[in-house]
Design an enzyme around this catalytic site. Structure first.
Site, PDB file in Angstrom:
ATOM      1  CB  ILE A 466      -3.617  -9.195  -3.831  1.00 33.91           C
ATOM      2  CG1 ILE A 466      -4.122  -9.262  -2.386  1.00 33.91           C
ATOM      3  CG2 ILE A 466      -4.006  -7.859  -4.449  1.00 33.91           C
ATOM      4  CD1 ILE A 466      -3.499  -8.212  -1.471  1.00 33.91           C
ATOM      5  N   GLY A 509     -11.041  -5.006   2.367  1.00 34.35           N
ATOM      6  CA  GLY A 509     -11.463  -5.093   0.986  1.00 34.35           C
ATOM      7  C   GLY A 509     -12.743  -5.892   0.819  1.00 34.35           C
ATOM      8  N   GLY A 664      -7.174 -10.970   6.452  1.00 35.00           N
ATOM      9  CA  GLY A 664      -5.907 -10.987   5.730  1.00 35.00           C
ATOM     10  C   GLY A 664      -4.684 -10.707   6.574  1.00 35.00           C
ATOM     11  CD  GLU A 665      -3.722  -6.019   6.927  1.00 37.25           C
ATOM     12  OE1 GLU A 665      -2.785  -5.214   6.929  1.00 37.25           O
ATOM     13  OE2 GLU A 665      -4.905  -5.695   6.773  1.00 37.25           O
TER      14      GLU A 665
END
Length: 710
Positions: A466, A509, A664-665
């Site tokens: 993404i 992921g 990612g976060e």
């Protein structure tokens, strides 16, 4: 290029910088996204959303619209195909917004009430805007605030250890403060889009999503199809941040193609995305800290209120951030929620941790000031040996190493701790810091790896890239597992036919997919070691990591980090400029330093935007948004973003088969608090409500005289 600050040697493909495999295609336009792939006889759907916040649809005047040029159909609750509604997905009971046009009820502004399908997108839009929908309107409530009479505590949303009230009463120093964060929206660059068609008795969907297998399974349940009768592909995705799960556009495209027997594409507008694809709930948080005079915590109490819709429960678990952070004799956390006539919130980058870290890390800064202790020293003084609430051992915890390295590089030792004393002309200067943490999770996934006759390898896995660089990272992981150069790896992703796999979410992921690829690669190498040559169709090995994930040792796994920020505050206009930011992270094995740095920095920019800009405003009278577009919803632009550095310390986990923690976060977490703490240091006024707008700065300065709280 970013390099590690530790000394562990890097071997193989993993750990070396690689440009994105699809980078050239993206910047040249060769990469096609879901909304721009051509299909023969393609029709276009345009959504019509409710204009009332609560009520029922009295009538849909479709006849005049059906007579307009190019219009093929108007679907609504009176004529739409029936969908299955009594099912459970991987993530539980689905949001009823997916059960489109099954009844006449309207639970909020922006609820889908009709879909107009036409030969062209322009014709569909013109007809949709002309469609008259009559409503029987009812009284609504969209007002969120702490202590709302409708608030309740969902099951499993409260934890405790020890007696918080007793420890607070015995504390020499107490912080008791309220913090708020507003409604925030994902706003990925690529809007949500899906094309659906029937191909030889099989429903084929080209979608923009974060997990093609998950979307395929949910569409199969909705339309009462066998799982193998649905195929979903999502080759390129222009951002998701939690918003691109199964959403109404994909369901409507499938519904329309079933009715019309031709391909149909539905693309959401920016305004429609504000009500249909989730968002971060506003929060009202109360944090109480009790400590001895030397700053040792006796009690931590973190209470958070958020909202959800009247049709589906989603809880922004902000108080859970405290679970992995600081040692104390007593702990209490609770996440409450109130049902309002608003769309259902959803996961948004660092759900819970982003708003929760703002409150807790701001409160820690307030405690440090009250105790006269450096904020980093205070955190070190309360560093836990095991999980503060769970009691589980940490797999690794290098939070203090992040602070030590960050303070050295940021120049923290030169900081004058007194607030409001540094000045450059009209600019007041300040620095702040905050901790970051995000849980390390994994989920079962499957993968297939094929040794081709030409000496290359093909990897098939229903992963999703993404914009994170996952396709490239997985190629490096496969290369090392196969002991082959990355150029010999062909990575195929984002096709539900490749089997079950974790979605791109929760920072798990790449970690989950890596396990599956590694396991399949090990099996393939074992097969190849038997000799006999490779036939024309190749040799394939498959994996399923369900057992491996279930057998992972019971430890508390988190990525950690330290955020630093310097700000300048104009004491005449209230403008805040972030001058520099630094983030140091302990996030396990870093697969690709080039894209990893981009992920960390992207998260930090998001935190900056959260601190100073982002705020969706809802009109109490209508129940809808004010300025539901990128003109009315402000976020950080290029001119707002200063030089940002992101780096990491080595963070091995000997019990983990891949060593990845997810990145990612965590870059979002703590960034807003670091900026807010820097604003306090610059001005001497504490801001507990985000975003810290210029008007709030001026009002707070006037009220506090630069010597109080805002």
């Amino acid at each position: 290029m970013t390099t590690t600050t530790g000394t562990t040697a890097v071997t193989g493909a993993v750990g070396t910088a690689h440009s994105r495999l699809e980078g050239r295609d993206k910047v040249t336009g060769a990469a096609r996204y879901a909304g721009e792939i051509p299909f023969a006889e393609l029709a276009h759907g345009w959504l019509v959303l409710s204009s009332v916040a609560r009520g029922r649809v009295r009538s849909v005047e479709s006849a005049p619209v059906l007579a307009m040029p190019g219009v093929l159909a108007v679907l609504h609750h009176g004529n739409a195909p029936r969908l299955e509604t009594a099912y459970t997905s991987v993530f539980g009971i689905p949001d009823p917004v997916l059960q489109l046009f099954q009844h006449d009820r309207v639970p909020y502004v922006g609820w889908p009430v009709a879909l107009v399908v036409a030969e062209t997108s322009e014709q569909a839009r013109e007809a949709a805007e002309a469609l008259v929908v009559e409503y029987d309107e009812q009284t609504h409530d969209v007002a969120f605030f702490a202590g709302h009479s409708g608030s309740y505590t969902p099951e499993g949303s409260e934890t405790g250890k020890g007696d918080v009230e007793t420890e607070l009463a015995a504390s020499a120093v107490v912080v008791d403060a309220q913090y708020t964060t507003p409604e925030e929206h994902h706003s990925p660059m690529e809007p949500h889009a899906a094309m659906a068609r029937w191909d030889n008795g099989r429903l084929e969907v080209v979608d923009s999503n974060q997990g093609s297998r998950f979307v395929a399974d949910e569409l199969a349940k909705l339309f009462s199809l066998d799982a193998d009768s649905v195929r979903v592909r999502s080759e390129h995705v222009g951002g998701g941040f939690g918003s691109k799960a199964t959403r109404p556009h994909a369901v409507l495209a499938a519904m329309a193609t079933t009715v019309l027997h031709r391909p149909v594409r539905v693309v959401l507008t920016r305004r429609q995305m504000f009500s249909l694809v989730g968002y971060r709930s506003p929060t009202a948080q109360r944090v109480r800290l009790g400590a001895d005079a030397d700053g040792r915590l006796r009690a931590v109490d973190h209470q958070s209120d958020s909202l959800t819709s009247t049709v589906h429960e989603f809880v922004e678990r902000s108080a859970d951030f405290e679970h992995a952070m600081y040692d104390a004799t007593a702990h209490h956390t609770v996440n409450r929620v109130v049902r309002l006539d608003v769309p259902t919130p959803s996961w948004m980058r660092a759900p819970g941790e982003a708003p929760g870290s703002f409150a807790l890390e701001s409160a820690l800064d307030e405690l440090a000031a009250k105790c006269g202790i450096d904020p980093i020293a205070l955190r070190a003084r309360n560093e836990p040996d095991v999980g503060p609430v769970s009691g589980l051992p940490f797999s690794s915890r290098r939070l203090l190493d992040c602070f030590h390295e960050g303070s050295r590089r940021f120049g923290w030792a030169d900081r004058d701790p007194r607030p409001g004393v540094r000045r450059e002309g009209r600019w007041l200067l300040g620095t702040g810091t905050a901790a970051a943490a995000f849980p390390t999770l994994s989920a079962p996934s499957t993968a297939a790896v094929t040794a081709e006759a030409d000496g290359t390898f093909t990897v098939r896995i229903t992963a999703a890239d993404i914009g994170t660089g996952a396709r490239t990272a997985l190629t490096l992981i496969a290369a090392d597992a196969l002991e082959a150069e990355p150029k010999r790896i062909r990575m195929r992703i984002a096709d539900s036919d490749f089997g079950q796999a974790m979605i791109a979410g929760g920072s798990m992921g790449t970690r989950s997919w890596a396990w599956a690829i590694r396991a399949a690669a090990i099996e393939l190498r074992a097969q190849l070691a038997l000799g006999g040559g490779i036939p024309a169709e190749g040799i394939t090995a498959r994996s399923d990591t369900s057992a491996a994930v279930g057998a992972l040792s019971q430890k508390e796994r988190h990525a950690f980090g330290a955020q630093f920020a310097e700000v300048a505050v104009d004491d005449t206009t209230g403008e805040i400029r972030v001058r520099r930011m630094l983030g140091i992270f302990a996030a396990g094995r870093i697969v690709n330093p080039l894209t990893a740095r981009g992920q960390f920095i992207g998260g930090m920019v998001w935190g900056l935007s959260m601190a100073l800009h982002e705020e969706a405003v809802r009109d109490q009278a209508s129940g809808g948004h004010v300025g539901a577009d990128l003109a009315g919803y402000h976020f950080a632009a290029h001119a707002d973003v200063p030089p940002i550095e992101a780096d990491w310390v080595d963070d091995p986990d000997p019990d983990d088969p891949v060593g990845i923690k997810g990145i990612g976060e965590i870059g979002v977490v703590g960034a807003a608090a670091a900026i807010a703490n820097a604003v306090w240091h610059a001005t001497g006024v504490r801001h507990r409500d985000l975003p810290i707008r210029p008007d709030r700065v001026l009002l707070a300065q006037a009220a506090a005289g630069r010597d109080g709280d805002a």
